[in-house]
Design a protein around this motif. Structure first.
Motif, PDB file in Angstrom:
ATOM      1  N   ALA A 120      -3.841  19.049  10.194  1.00  0.00           N
ATOM      2  CA  ALA A 120      -4.937  18.102   9.940  1.00  0.00           C
ATOM      3  C   ALA A 120      -4.506  17.003   8.964  1.00  0.00           C
ATOM      4  N   ARG A 121      -3.874  17.409   7.861  1.00  0.00           N
ATOM      5  CA  ARG A 121      -3.476  16.433   6.837  1.00  0.00           C
ATOM      6  C   ARG A 121      -2.407  15.474   7.321  1.00  0.00           C
ATOM      7  N   GLU A 122      -1.487  15.952   8.133  1.00  0.00           N
ATOM      8  CA  GLU A 122      -0.347  15.140   8.555  1.00  0.00           C
ATOM      9  C   GLU A 122      -0.561  14.431   9.883  1.00  0.00           C
ATOM     10  N   SER A 123      -1.697  14.627  10.503  1.00  0.00           N
ATOM     11  CA  SER A 123      -1.951  14.051  11.823  1.00  0.00           C
ATOM     12  C   SER A 123      -2.287  12.566  11.733  1.00  0.00           C
ATOM     13  N   ASN A 124      -2.258  11.927  12.894  1.00  0.00           N
ATOM     14  CA  ASN A 124      -2.650  10.521  12.934  1.00  0.00           C
ATOM     15  C   ASN A 124      -4.163  10.352  12.873  1.00  0.00           C
ATOM     16  N   PHE A 125      -4.918  11.456  12.908  1.00  0.00           N
ATOM     17  CA  PHE A 125      -6.370  11.363  12.778  1.00  0.00           C
ATOM     18  C   PHE A 125      -6.853  11.777  11.387  1.00  0.00           C
ATOM     19  N   ALA A 126      -5.922  11.870  10.425  1.00  0.00           N
ATOM     20  CA  ALA A 126      -6.285  12.263   9.059  1.00  0.00           C
ATOM     21  C   ALA A 126      -7.282  11.285   8.433  1.00  0.00           C
ATOM     22  N   VAL A 127      -7.287  10.051   8.909  1.00  0.00           N
ATOM     23  CA  VAL A 127      -8.216   9.053   8.377  1.00  0.00           C
ATOM     24  C   VAL A 127      -9.675   9.503   8.535  1.00  0.00           C
TER      25      VAL A 127
ATOM     26  N   PRO B 127       2.114  22.499  -1.868  1.00  0.00           N
ATOM     27  CA  PRO B 127       2.363  21.327  -2.713  1.00  0.00           C
ATOM     28  C   PRO B 127       1.438  20.169  -2.336  1.00  0.00           C
ATOM     29  N   ILE B 128       1.167  19.318  -3.293  1.00  0.00           N
ATOM     30  CA  ILE B 128       0.309  18.156  -3.052  1.00  0.00           C
ATOM     31  C   ILE B 128       1.140  16.893  -3.239  1.00  0.00           C
ATOM     32  N   THR B 129       1.242  16.097  -2.171  1.00  0.00           N
ATOM     33  CA  THR B 129       1.997  14.845  -2.193  1.00  0.00           C
ATOM     34  C   THR B 129       1.099  13.694  -2.639  1.00  0.00           C
ATOM     35  N   GLU B 130       1.690  12.506  -2.802  1.00  0.00           N
ATOM     36  CA  GLU B 130       0.888  11.312  -3.135  1.00  0.00           C
ATOM     37  C   GLU B 130      -0.155  11.047  -2.046  1.00  0.00           C
ATOM     38  N   ARG B 131       0.265  11.238  -0.791  1.00  0.00           N
ATOM     39  CA  ARG B 131      -0.667  11.055   0.329  1.00  0.00           C
ATOM     40  C   ARG B 131      -1.823  12.040   0.229  1.00  0.00           C
ATOM     41  N   ASP B 132      -1.494  13.291  -0.137  1.00  0.00           N
ATOM     42  CA  ASP B 132      -2.526  14.308  -0.308  1.00  0.00           C
ATOM     43  C   ASP B 132      -3.509  13.935  -1.415  1.00  0.00           C
ATOM     44  N   ILE B 133      -3.000  13.402  -2.507  1.00  0.00           N
ATOM     45  CA  ILE B 133      -3.856  13.009  -3.626  1.00  0.00           C
ATOM     46  C   ILE B 133      -4.833  11.922  -3.177  1.00  0.00           C
ATOM     47  N   THR B 134      -4.338  10.954  -2.411  1.00  0.00           N
ATOM     48  CA  THR B 134      -5.194   9.885  -1.887  1.00  0.00           C
ATOM     49  C   THR B 134      -6.239  10.451  -0.935  1.00  0.00           C
TER      50      THR B 134
END
Length: 112
Positions: A49-56, A81-88
């Motif tokens: 879900a987080r890494e998909s193109n529909f995460a928006v 782990p939480i990446t910068e993308r995850d934080i956003t």
């Protein structure tokens, strides 16, 4: 010569619907007693879900699932782990959730 295949949308909203389905599945697994949760599968669903193109769409999906089920989905189960993308993404989810809560509170005030 290799042929390239192009993903075809069956409904025009395939990504949106698949994202919503994943969030409902994750919510269901997280609502089960811990000993009945398929934790590894649920973690993989969260990654997809987080890494998909529909995460928006995840902020609205998570808010919508909470509105319908009362379950607030956690896309970052323990140990990941939480990446910068995850934080956003996490911030966007919180903003969506807070906006929904404010809307509901205002609606209840008007109804009273």
């Amino acid at each position: 010569m290799s042929k390239k295949t192009k993903a075809t949308s069956h409904t025009g909203r395939d990504g949106y619907i698949m994202g919503q389905a994943l969030v409902y599945a994750i919510a269901h697994i997280q609502s089960l007693p811990e000993e009945k949760q398929e934790f590894s599968n649920m973690c993989d669903m969260c990654i997809i879900a987080r890494e998909s193109n529909f995460a928006v769409f995840l902020p609205s999906h998570i808010t919508g699932v909470f509105a319908h089920t009362g379950i607030k989905v956690n896309l970052w189960p323990e140990g990941e782990p939480i990446t910068e993308r995850d934080i956003t993404l996490r911030a966007a989810i919180e903003i969506s959730f807070e906006s929904w809560q404010a809307f509901v509170a205002e609606h209840h005030k008007e109804a009273a």
